[in-house]
Design a protein around this motif. Structure first.
Motif, PDB file in Angstrom:
ATOM      1  N   ALA A   1       0.855  -1.188   0.000  1.00  0.00           N
ATOM      2  CA  ALA A   1       0.000   0.000   0.000  1.00  0.00           C
ATOM      3  C   ALA A   1       0.887   1.232   0.000  1.00  0.00           C
ATOM      4  CB  ALA A   1      -0.906   0.007   1.225  1.00  0.00           C
ATOM      5  N   GLU A   2       0.607   2.139  -0.937  1.00  0.00           N
ATOM      6  CA  GLU A   2       1.322   3.424  -0.987  1.00  0.00           C
ATOM      7  C   GLU A   2       2.841   3.266  -0.903  1.00  0.00           C
ATOM      8  OE1 GLU A   2      -0.070   6.137   1.933  1.00  0.00           O
ATOM      9  OE2 GLU A   2      -2.160   5.652   1.612  1.00  0.00           O
ATOM     10  N   ASP A   3       3.426   2.564  -1.785  1.00  0.00           N
ATOM     11  CA  ASP A   3       4.890   2.389  -1.843  1.00  0.00           C
ATOM     12  C   ASP A   3       5.474   1.658  -0.639  1.00  0.00           C
ATOM     13  OD1 ASP A   3       4.834   3.714  -4.255  1.00  0.00           O
ATOM     14  OD2 ASP A   3       5.423   5.642  -3.401  1.00  0.00           O
TER      15      ASP A   3
END
Length: 145
Positions: free
Chosen positions: A107-109
């Motif tokens: 999630a999100e990098d």
């Protein structure tokens, strides 16, 4: 960031960049070879390591939250390990099941990989293995809207 906060909580400080550490709840951090860490991370990030996806179920068994694949294979995650993954990521995103009984969320990098248990495959015969095998005969996954 939640994973880093958990690490700091168990270590008492931020880890240094001098080498890899294995951090296990209730034990002192252990230094591990950076090469080994690099091999593990490369394995977890490879497509070859992924074997399935799993979603959270409303079940807990012996303190572990149960995740289940569409083929009904069940994986248990302890509260300490699950605590480093943001709850909204757990609820809305399927996790990737890895070959080595680890589950991975992205999630999100950020990627979080945690070790799971699978008593139907890696426990001695007995009550726990029997119950876990029975759980794998039932679709425990929450229905999708």
């Amino acid at each position: 960031m939640k994973a880093l906060a958990t690490i700091v909580e168990h270590m008492g400080s931020l880890p240094t960049e001098e080498g890899g550490l294995e951090i296990i709840d209730g034990a002192e951090p252990q230094h591990i070879m950076a090469e080994k860490v690099g091999e593990d991370v490369a394995f977890w990030e490879s497509d070859a390591a992924a074997v399935a996806t799993a979603g959270i179920t409303p079940m807990t068994f012996m303190g572990a939250t149960v995740f289940q694949t569409p083929a009904r294979a069940c994986y248990g995650i302890t509260p300490t390990s699950l605590g480093i993954v943001e709850p909204d990521v757990i609820e809305k995103d399927a996790t990737t099941v890895m070959k080595d009984y680890r589950l991975k969320w992205t999630a999100e990098d950020e990627k979080v990989v945690v070790l799971s248990v699978r008593p139907s495959e890696n426990y001695e015969a007995g009550f726990i293995r029997d119950v876990w095998t029975a759980l794998e005969g039932i679709d425990l996954r929450r229905p999708t809207e």
